[in-house]
Design a protein around this motif. Structure first.
Motif, short mmCIF file in Angstrom:
data_model
loop_
_atom_site.label_atom_id
_atom_site.label_comp_id
_atom_site.label_asym_id
_atom_site.label_seq_id
_atom_site.Cartn_x
_atom_site.Cartn_y
_atom_site.Cartn_z
N LEU A 177 0.82 -1.22 0.00
CA LEU A 177 0.00 0.00 0.00
C LEU A 177 0.86 1.27 0.00
O LEU A 177 0.41 2.32 -0.44
N ALA A 221 -4.52 5.00 -6.78
CA ALA A 221 -5.96 5.13 -6.54
C ALA A 221 -6.43 6.44 -7.14
O ALA A 221 -5.76 7.45 -7.03
N GLN A 224 -11.87 6.84 -3.90
CA GLN A 224 -11.76 6.80 -2.44
C GLN A 224 -11.79 5.41 -1.82
O GLN A 224 -11.72 5.30 -0.59
N ALA A 225 -11.90 4.36 -2.63
CA ALA A 225 -11.88 3.02 -2.06
C ALA A 225 -10.54 2.82 -1.36
O ALA A 225 -9.51 3.29 -1.84
N GLU A 226 -10.56 2.14 -0.20
CA GLU A 226 -9.33 1.99 0.58
C GLU A 226 -8.41 0.91 0.06
O GLU A 226 -7.21 0.94 0.26
N SER A 227 -8.98 -0.09 -0.57
CA SER A 227 -8.16 -1.22 -1.01
C SER A 227 -8.86 -1.96 -2.13
O SER A 227 -10.01 -1.69 -2.46
N LYS B 31 -17.00 -2.04 9.81
CA LYS B 31 -16.41 -1.29 8.69
C LYS B 31 -17.51 -0.61 7.87
O LYS B 31 -17.45 0.59 7.57
N GLU B 35 -18.63 3.43 7.58
CA GLU B 35 -18.70 4.10 6.27
C GLU B 35 -20.07 4.76 6.07
O GLU B 35 -20.17 5.87 5.56
N ARG B 119 -16.81 -1.44 -5.98
CA ARG B 119 -15.55 -1.14 -5.27
C ARG B 119 -14.44 -0.77 -6.26
O ARG B 119 -13.70 0.19 -6.06
N TRP B 123 -12.39 2.79 -6.73
CA TRP B 123 -10.93 2.86 -6.70
C TRP B 123 -10.41 3.65 -7.90
O TRP B 123 -9.53 4.50 -7.78
N SER B 150 -17.89 1.40 -0.78
CA SER B 150 -17.93 2.19 -2.02
C SER B 150 -19.37 2.49 -2.46
O SER B 150 -19.61 3.47 -3.16
#
Lengths: 247, 247
Positions: A177, A221, A224-227, B31, B35, B119, B123, B150
């Motif tokens: 990351l 990225a 805004q998705a974290e992963s 989680k 969000e 998702r 991203w 997302s």
């Protein structure tokens, strides 16, 4: 007919312990069994509820059973036409990393992810997968199904990844990351040799393996998705590394 | 405490028909609920088995219940700390395609794939998803979970795709198995506007939509796998279109 003992034996193969001891695993469904019969893997016995398999593969050990018998043998919610018992291949020597494109997996635990990773690696012409010993068993029925046949083509090795990577003489690209974003530094594309290392779904690449990464990379990225999930990340990275740029 | 009527109402929201009528859906796990509380979506009621949520979000409608009550309300195999009921947003006007990057989905049926696609789109900074009316419901609990949050950021529209695409004034890139392989022709990268169209998991893009594709593209295969799953394909394509080349 499928005997009681055969049924018992098939059921026992849904457990890793028995699979490892017997070196036998189960393959289900027409697509997967057709792939098995075209592969170098050895089918030991095949049961089907559809007669045309017997004509189509006269030299294969196919036996006709009733849909009810198939249902009893299957681990799927709805059994799908055919079920085979196949021998695991004899383990080969670990591939040297020079001149090869290796996908290294550190602790991929989810069978679905593991199967999808094998399918992706097959699509992108990866030469072999080298996985840490705690990764998901590739002969788990869920993995077998998710590979969509790629399991029969792509060699997968389980080993101590730390030792394996410490001996590598080629570049090890690690997906991290905090890696350098793809697109912001020069890379030899299309990529022909090297190791692409992907870590566990939630904890990433193990601490002890980090020193063996030559180049830490990440997927930039834009939102805004974290992963991204491990299989998705591997696919995007392999896509970037293999497909030539065309600006 | 969670009342019998509340429990009954929550259970009814696991059915699309009730969700559509009530315009309410369920969000589970720490989680996802975190969000939700940071999003523009309106939480109607939240039940948790862990007290600290009440301190952490004093203005949110959180109520403490027992783990057993949570278990009864949850659709997960193992309930995970918190469950929320949220209002669906009021539908917005369909986005015009100029100056926008749109992911168009034709008949994505699998909830897991749908969630993963949302998702991935988040991203890669996709502006909106426009899906055919027969695509998986985004408020299905499996979709909600798979988006990893997302869902609360990315607008998703359901419409007649044929009509929508026929009015598009921008390039429509369609993922087709007989498309032109990426890397073999020039493309404006990084891609800022246009529509990327992905078809159903097994049948691909519907016949009647094909005439609206401006440029058919495919991911070049380097190995022997026959296909990639719809979400994986979208990720590789978006990766290629968004990440600048660096040779």
């Amino acid at each position: 007919m499928i005997s009681k003992n055969e049924l018992k034996y098939i059921q026992s193969l849904y457990h890793k312990k028995t699979r490892d001891k017997e070196k036998v695993f189960i393959v289900e469904g027409p697509k997967m069994v057709a792939e098995l019969l075209q592969s170098k893997f050895r089918p030991l016995k095949i049961w089907t509820s559809k007669e045309d398999w017997i004509q189509k593969y006269p030299s294969a050990p196919v036996e006709l059973i009733t849909p009810e018998e198939l249902e009893r043998a299957s681990h799927l919610k709805t059994a799908h036409e055919i079920l085979a018992m196949a021998a695991m291949p004899t383990p080969q020597k670990l591939p040297v990393t020079n001149d090869k494109l290796i996908l290294a997996l550190d602790g991929i635990r989810d069978p679905g992810n593991m199967g999808t990773l094998i399918r992706i690696a097959d699509w992108f012409g990866v030469d072999a997968i080298v996985a840490s010993e705690d990764s998901a068993d590739i002969f788990n029925p869920k993995v077998v199904q998710a590979t969509m046949g790629s399991l029969f083509r792509l060699p997968v090795y389980f080993t101590n990844l730390k030792t394996y990577l410490s001996r590598s003489q080629t570049t090890v690209y690690g997906a991290l990351l905090d890696g350098t974003p793809l697109g912001s530094f020069p890379l030899p594309i299309p990529f022909k040799e090297g190791v692409l290392l992907i870590g566990n779904e939630s904890t990433g690449i193990r601490e002890e393996i980090l020193p063996h990464i030559t180049q830490a990379i990440k997927i930039p990225a834009f939102g805004q998705a974290e992963s991204l999930n491990a299989a998705i990340a591997a696919a995007v990275l392999l896509g970037h590394l293999k497909i030539p740029a065309t600006v």
